[in-house]
Design a protein around this motif. Structure first.
Motif, PDB file in Angstrom:
ATOM      1  N   LEU A  28       0.877  -1.262   0.016  1.00 31.86           N
ATOM      2  CA  LEU A  28      -0.034  -0.043   0.130  1.00 31.86           C
ATOM      3  C   LEU A  28       0.873   1.225  -0.165  1.00 31.86           C
ATOM      4  CD1 LEU A  28      -2.803  -0.874   2.580  1.00 31.86           C
ATOM      5  CD2 LEU A  28      -2.786  -1.482   0.165  1.00 31.86           C
ATOM      6  N   ILE A  29       0.420   2.127  -0.724  1.00 35.12           N
ATOM      7  CA  ILE A  29       1.326   3.541  -1.134  1.00 35.12           C
ATOM      8  C   ILE A  29       0.565   4.219  -0.028  1.00 35.12           C
ATOM      9  CG2 ILE A  29       2.016   5.159  -2.536  1.00 35.12           C
ATOM     10  CD1 ILE A  29       1.277   3.023  -4.778  1.00 35.12           C
ATOM     11  N   GLU A  30       1.383   5.072   0.982  1.00 34.00           N
ATOM     12  CA  GLU A  30       1.008   5.996   1.832  1.00 34.00           C
ATOM     13  C   GLU A  30       0.728   7.309   1.202  1.00 34.00           C
ATOM     14  OE1 GLU A  30       2.178   7.834   6.121  1.00 34.00           O
ATOM     15  OE2 GLU A  30       3.849   7.484   4.589  1.00 34.00           O
ATOM     16  N   LYS A  31      -0.403   7.970   1.480  1.00 30.29           N
ATOM     17  CA  LYS A  31      -0.668   9.228   0.715  1.00 30.29           C
ATOM     18  C   LYS A  31      -1.562   9.999   1.777  1.00 30.29           C
ATOM     19  CE  LYS A  31      -2.053  11.943  -2.995  1.00 30.29           C
ATOM     20  NZ  LYS A  31      -0.769  12.534  -3.691  1.00 30.29           N
ATOM     21  N   GLY A  32      -0.749  11.046   2.468  1.00 29.17           N
ATOM     22  CA  GLY A  32      -1.350  11.735   3.817  1.00 29.17           C
ATOM     23  C   GLY A  32      -1.737  10.886   4.455  1.00 29.17           C
ATOM     24  N   ASP A  33      -3.103  11.165   5.069  1.00 25.73           N
ATOM     25  CA  ASP A  33      -3.724  10.259   6.319  1.00 25.73           C
ATOM     26  C   ASP A  33      -4.541   9.017   5.586  1.00 25.73           C
ATOM     27  OD1 ASP A  33      -5.851  11.474   4.965  1.00 25.73           O
ATOM     28  OD2 ASP A  33      -6.634  12.201   7.009  1.00 25.73           O
ATOM     29  N   GLY A  34      -4.294   8.763   4.213  1.00 19.09           N
ATOM     30  CA  GLY A  34      -4.850   7.573   3.576  1.00 19.09           C
ATOM     31  C   GLY A  34      -3.825   6.608   2.910  1.00 19.09           C
ATOM     32  N   TRP A  35      -4.421   5.781   2.297  1.00 13.31           N
ATOM     33  CA  TRP A  35      -3.583   4.696   1.339  1.00 13.31           C
ATOM     34  C   TRP A  35      -3.833   4.474   0.238  1.00 13.31           C
ATOM     35  CZ3 TRP A  35       0.573   3.239   3.834  1.00 13.31           C
ATOM     36  CH2 TRP A  35       0.833   3.213   5.208  1.00 13.31           C
ATOM     37  N   ILE A  36      -3.201   4.305  -0.825  1.00 18.24           N
ATOM     38  CA  ILE A  36      -3.623   3.921  -2.205  1.00 18.24           C
ATOM     39  C   ILE A  36      -3.374   2.506  -2.447  1.00 18.24           C
ATOM     40  CG2 ILE A  36      -3.085   4.305  -4.619  1.00 18.24           C
ATOM     41  CD1 ILE A  36      -1.947   7.155  -3.788  1.00 18.24           C
ATOM     42  N   ILE A  37      -4.204   1.689  -2.840  1.00 18.63           N
ATOM     43  CA  ILE A  37      -4.161   0.496  -3.448  1.00 18.63           C
ATOM     44  C   ILE A  37      -3.934   0.439  -4.867  1.00 18.63           C
ATOM     45  CG2 ILE A  37      -5.223  -1.907  -3.360  1.00 18.63           C
ATOM     46  CD1 ILE A  37      -6.776  -1.076  -0.621  1.00 18.63           C
TER      47      ILE A  37
END
Length: 185
Positions: free
Chosen positions: A23-32
């Motif tokens: 999973l790619i960290e993006k701010g306070d969320g994640w990118i799948i």
């Protein structure tokens, strides 16, 4: 930053699917960002929820890469997808928006809920070696054999020095998969 986790999703009939993913960290969320075609992508497009399972059991990663998909699951708190019963912690994710791409769409997810289940008791080099080897074995069809053999030889040092029974079992699954792949090519 990319975090290696085990992602659980469900299809429209509620059938669970388990996959190891970064999973790619993006701010306070994640990118799948799964490859096309994939069950994970299909599931997320029909039921836009996932669970990121944080586990230190290297057997789960090695098992999934080598066709062992029967890992105990329990209901998550908010998301319709279940979580790994043995997860140290998990994060329940909801897809906020999708960046389409012909090879690897990016599903931007917000964290809906997090839970801690067990303590993290430190790093083990053999577990890390199994994780790296699982990633390597998942790419046998893409990499030259010389590179694979060289990296496995290096990772084997950590296995020989620090592995316990679980890591040895996981390593054996990965070596069987590697051997079978090269025997058929």
């Amino acid at each position: 930053m990319i975090r290696e986790v085990v992602v659980t999703t469900v299809d429209s009939a509620g059938r669970a699917h388990i996959a190891p993913l970064g999973l790619i960290e993006k701010g306070d969320g994640w990118i799948i960002s799964p490859f096309r075609p994939s069950t994970t992508l299909d599931n997320l497009m029909s039921v836009p929820f996932a669970v990121a399972n944080y586990t230190d059991d290297a057997r789960v990663f090695a098992g999934l890469v080598t066709g062992r998909h029967d890992w105990p699951l329990v209901p998550a708190t908010v998301a319709p997808a279940p979580r790994l019963a043995t997860a140290l912690a998990h994060a329940e994710l909801g897809v906020a928006h999708v960046e389409d791409h012909p090879e690897r769409p990016r599903l931007h997810c917000k964290v809906l809920h997090c839970e801690q289940h067990a303590p993290f008791e430190g790093f083990n080099r053999a577990r890390n070696a199994v994780l790296e080897c699982a990633i390597l074995v998942s790419r046998l069809h893409l990499l030259p054999r010389e590179k694979v053999d060289l990296e496995i030889a290096y990772l084997a040092i950590a296995i020989e020095k620090t592995a316990g029974p679980q890591e040895l079992e996981a390593w054996s699954w990965l070596m069987q998969k590697r051997d079978a792949f090269y025997a058929s090519n």
